[in-house]
Design an enzyme around this catalytic site. Structure first.
Site, PDB file in Angstrom:
ATOM      1  N   GLY A   1     -10.386   6.706   7.257  1.00  0.00           N
ATOM      2  CA  GLY A   1     -11.754   5.631   7.477  1.00  0.00           C
ATOM      3  C   GLY A   1     -12.144   5.533   8.205  1.00  0.00           C
ATOM      4  O   GLY A   1     -13.552   5.088   8.380  1.00  0.00           O
TER       5      GLY A   1
ATOM      6  N   GLU B   1      -1.006  10.706   6.724  1.00  0.00           N
ATOM      7  CA  GLU B   1      -1.866  10.168   6.966  1.00  0.00           C
ATOM      8  C   GLU B   1      -2.162  10.374   8.656  1.00  0.00           C
ATOM      9  O   GLU B   1      -1.534   8.822   9.499  1.00  0.00           O
ATOM     10  CB  GLU B   1      -2.157   8.806   6.615  1.00  0.00           C
ATOM     11  CG  GLU B   1      -1.877   8.608   5.305  1.00  0.00           C
ATOM     12  CD  GLU B   1      -2.499   7.930   4.376  1.00  0.00           C
ATOM     13  OE1 GLU B   1      -3.825   8.105   3.515  1.00  0.00           O
ATOM     14  OE2 GLU B   1      -2.688   6.759   4.660  1.00  0.00           O
TER      15      GLU B   1
ATOM     16  N   SER C   1      -9.814  10.508   4.968  1.00  0.00           N
ATOM     17  CA  SER C   1     -11.384  10.779   4.753  1.00  0.00           C
ATOM     18  C   SER C   1     -11.220  11.722   3.899  1.00  0.00           C
ATOM     19  O   SER C   1     -12.053  12.806   3.962  1.00  0.00           O
ATOM     20  CB  SER C   1     -11.846  11.018   6.203  1.00  0.00           C
ATOM     21  OG  SER C   1     -11.761   9.994   6.944  1.00  0.00           O
TER      22      SER C   1
ATOM     23  N   ASN D   1      -5.911   4.842  -3.000  1.00  0.00           N
ATOM     24  CA  ASN D   1      -5.016   3.748  -2.079  1.00  0.00           C
ATOM     25  C   ASN D   1      -6.564   2.355  -2.001  1.00  0.00           C
ATOM     26  O   ASN D   1      -7.594   3.343  -1.520  1.00  0.00           O
ATOM     27  CB  ASN D   1      -4.580   3.690  -1.125  1.00  0.00           C
ATOM     28  CG  ASN D   1      -3.945   2.391   0.168  1.00  0.00           C
ATOM     29  OD1 ASN D   1      -4.693   1.049  -0.237  1.00  0.00           O
ATOM     30  ND2 ASN D   1      -4.292   2.838   0.730  1.00  0.00           N
ATOM     31  N   TRP D   2      -6.774   1.224  -2.882  1.00  0.00           N
ATOM     32  CA  TRP D   2      -7.731   0.856  -2.760  1.00  0.00           C
ATOM     33  C   TRP D   2      -7.619  -0.690  -1.695  1.00  0.00           C
ATOM     34  O   TRP D   2      -8.587  -1.433  -1.365  1.00  0.00           O
ATOM     35  CB  TRP D   2      -7.905  -0.535  -4.369  1.00  0.00           C
ATOM     36  CG  TRP D   2      -8.094   1.091  -5.261  1.00  0.00           C
ATOM     37  CD1 TRP D   2      -8.741   2.130  -5.384  1.00  0.00           C
ATOM     38  CD2 TRP D   2      -9.143   0.461  -6.893  1.00  0.00           C
ATOM     39  NE1 TRP D   2      -9.479   2.521  -6.366  1.00  0.00           N
ATOM     40  CE2 TRP D   2      -9.291   1.848  -7.560  1.00  0.00           C
ATOM     41  CE3 TRP D   2      -8.572  -1.079  -7.544  1.00  0.00           C
ATOM     42  CZ2 TRP D   2      -9.830   1.727  -8.768  1.00  0.00           C
ATOM     43  CZ3 TRP D   2      -9.456  -0.354  -8.562  1.00  0.00           C
ATOM     44  CH2 TRP D   2      -9.939  -0.144  -9.505  1.00  0.00           C
ATOM     45  N   LYS D   3      -6.876  -0.427  -1.250  1.00  0.00           N
ATOM     46  CA  LYS D   3      -7.056  -1.076  -0.100  1.00  0.00           C
ATOM     47  C   LYS D   3      -6.947  -3.129  -0.775  1.00  0.00           C
ATOM     48  O   LYS D   3      -6.831  -3.249  -1.611  1.00  0.00           O
ATOM     49  CB  LYS D   3      -7.258  -1.463   1.199  1.00  0.00           C
ATOM     50  CG  LYS D   3      -7.328   0.558   1.863  1.00  0.00           C
ATOM     51  CD  LYS D   3      -7.589   0.500   2.472  1.00  0.00           C
ATOM     52  CE  LYS D   3      -7.620   2.199   2.826  1.00  0.00           C
ATOM     53  NZ  LYS D   3      -7.419   2.302   4.052  1.00  0.00           N
TER      54      LYS D   3
ATOM     55  N   GLU E   1      -2.114   1.209   8.570  1.00  0.00           N
ATOM     56  CA  GLU E   1      -2.593  -0.090   8.211  1.00  0.00           C
ATOM     57  C   GLU E   1      -1.434  -1.440   8.444  1.00  0.00           C
ATOM     58  O   GLU E   1      -1.514  -2.679   8.722  1.00  0.00           O
ATOM     59  CB  GLU E   1      -2.990  -0.994   7.048  1.00  0.00           C
ATOM     60  CG  GLU E   1      -4.630  -0.394   7.463  1.00  0.00           C
ATOM     61  CD  GLU E   1      -5.441   0.280   6.583  1.00  0.00           C
ATOM     62  OE1 GLU E   1      -5.604  -0.415   5.244  1.00  0.00           O
ATOM     63  OE2 GLU E   1      -6.267   1.386   6.780  1.00  0.00           O
TER      64      GLU E   1
ATOM     65  N   HIS F   1       3.014   2.051   4.882  1.00  0.00           N
ATOM     66  CA  HIS F   1       1.268   2.338   5.280  1.00  0.00           C
ATOM     67  C   HIS F   1       0.766   1.984   6.856  1.00  0.00           C
ATOM     68  O   HIS F   1       1.012   1.328   7.211  1.00  0.00           O
ATOM     69  CB  HIS F   1       0.125   1.914   4.459  1.00  0.00           C
ATOM     70  CG  HIS F   1      -1.493   2.527   4.488  1.00  0.00           C
ATOM     71  ND1 HIS F   1      -2.134   2.368   5.480  1.00  0.00           N
ATOM     72  CD2 HIS F   1      -2.398   3.478   3.877  1.00  0.00           C
ATOM     73  CE1 HIS F   1      -3.342   3.060   5.266  1.00  0.00           C
ATOM     74  NE2 HIS F   1      -3.318   2.983   4.420  1.00  0.00           N
TER      75      HIS F   1
ATOM     76  N   GLY G   1      -8.717   6.681   0.581  1.00  0.00           N
ATOM     77  CA  GLY G   1      -8.907   5.519   0.531  1.00  0.00           C
ATOM     78  C   GLY G   1     -10.328   5.035  -0.108  1.00  0.00           C
ATOM     79  O   GLY G   1     -10.504   5.431  -1.293  1.00  0.00           O
ATOM     80  N   GLY G   2     -11.127   5.136   0.994  1.00  0.00           N
ATOM     81  CA  GLY G   2     -12.119   5.126   0.301  1.00  0.00           C
ATOM     82  C   GLY G   2     -13.274   5.422  -0.685  1.00  0.00           C
ATOM     83  O   GLY G   2     -13.656   4.486  -2.082  1.00  0.00           O
TER      84      GLY G   2
HETATM   85  C1  PEP Z   1      -5.599   4.807   3.278  1.00  0.00           C
HETATM   86  O1  PEP Z   1      -5.951   4.218   2.862  1.00  0.00           O
HETATM   87  O2  PEP Z   1      -5.058   5.409   3.083  1.00  0.00           O
HETATM   88  C2  PEP Z   1      -7.094   6.489   3.501  1.00  0.00           C
HETATM   89  C3  PEP Z   1      -6.540   7.720   3.571  1.00  0.00           C
HETATM   90  O3  PEP Z   1      -8.179   5.839   3.176  1.00  0.00           O
HETATM   91  P1  PEP Z   1      -9.936   6.939   4.029  1.00  0.00           P
HETATM   92  O4  PEP Z   1      -9.324   7.793   2.556  1.00  0.00           O
HETATM   93  O5  PEP Z   1     -10.829   5.553   2.878  1.00  0.00           O
HETATM   94  O6  PEP Z   1      -9.784   7.257   5.214  1.00  0.00           O
END
Ligand code: PEP
Length: 248
Positions: free
Chosen positions: A172, A166, A212, A9-11, A96, A94, A233-234
């Site tokens: 993040g 999640e 993470s 997930n690149w956001k 966010e 999500h 994500g990251g």
């Molecule tokens: C996400 O955005 O769904 C996520 C899990 O981010 P991260 O891996 O950066 O915690």
């Protein structure tokens, strides 16, 4: 046998050109063919991503979608627009979207049902806040999200949904749930799905962990019972790291 899935997930990161560069680099790595690979870039990069990812077996997903067919919904993107580009997956609910954009379960349920109707594969995100976990309310929260987000979805359709557990406190933040905690919750989710539907749905539905995940912890998480993959994500933003995640 459920196949593992690693979804990125690149956001709100990467322009269309940066997206192209990512896939050009990703092509250089040997990728584990036994894993389903999905990348979810921003809307503006979807077209470029679908074309660049084709020959390396990476499917493309969007990060959100409207629950409406078309019309006066400024700024929204429809299922038909995604399908027309060759998009196969869509992240829905999500944290966010829930927290920053105030999306509620009823609305998320409507999007999940619409995605299924349109043959897009929904990646439905659920998970508790830190306060809820500290107050021992994490199972109740997740149970309530499952009940609401799967409302009016038949067993035949429920099996098509990918659930991503999640915990919000792990997104993040660099704080990963332990493999034991993540596995325990994924097992709980499967049991709830079994109660709502049947053994067949529970045994076949894919449940991912997200929060993470990185090359250093992916192996342990992927080998824990009931975890069928990761939403990342990251660590999905660099081609080298994504290749390491896929080759866990
Ligand atoms: C996400 O955005 O769904 C996520 C899990 O981010 P991260 O891996 O950066 O915690």
């Amino acid at each position: 046998m459920r196949k593992k899935l690693i979804a990125g997930n690149w956001k709100m990161n990467k322009t269309a050109n940066e997206t192209k560069e990512f896939f050009e680099e990703l092509k250089k790595y040997d990728l584990n063919k036994d894993v389903n690979m999905v990348i979810c870039p921003p809307f503006s990069s979807l077209d470029r991503a679908v074309n660049a990812a084709k020959d390396i077996g990476v499917a493309i997903g969007a990060q959100n979608m409207s629950d409406q067919e078309s019309g006066a919904f400024t700024g929204e993107i429809s299922a038909n627009m995604l399908l027309d580009l060759g998009v196969e997956y869509v992240i829905l609910g999500h944290s966010e979207r829930r927290e920053i954009f105030n999306e509620q379960d009823g609305y998320i349920n409507s999007k999940v049902r619409y995605a299924i109707e349109k043959n897009l594969i929904p990646i439905l995100c659920i998970g508790e806040t830190l306060e809820e976990r500290e107050a021992d309310g994490h199972f109740d929260k997740v149970k309530s999200q499952i009940e609401k987000d799967f409302e009016n979805i038949s067993a035949e359709d429920a099996i098509k949904v990918i659930i991503a557990y999640e915990p919000i406190w792990a997104i993040g933040t660099g704080k990963t749930a332990t493999a034991k905690d993540a596995s325990e919750m994924c097992h709980f989710i499967r049991e709830e799905i079994k109660k709502m539907y049947n053994d067949e749905v529970a045994n076949n539905i894919s449940i991912l962990y997200g929060g993470s995940v990185k090359p250093a912890n992916v192996n342990e998480l992927m080998n824990a019972p009931d975890i069928d993959g990761a939403l990342v994500g990251g660590a999905s933003l660099k081609a080298e790291d994504y290749s390491k995640l896929v080759n866990f």
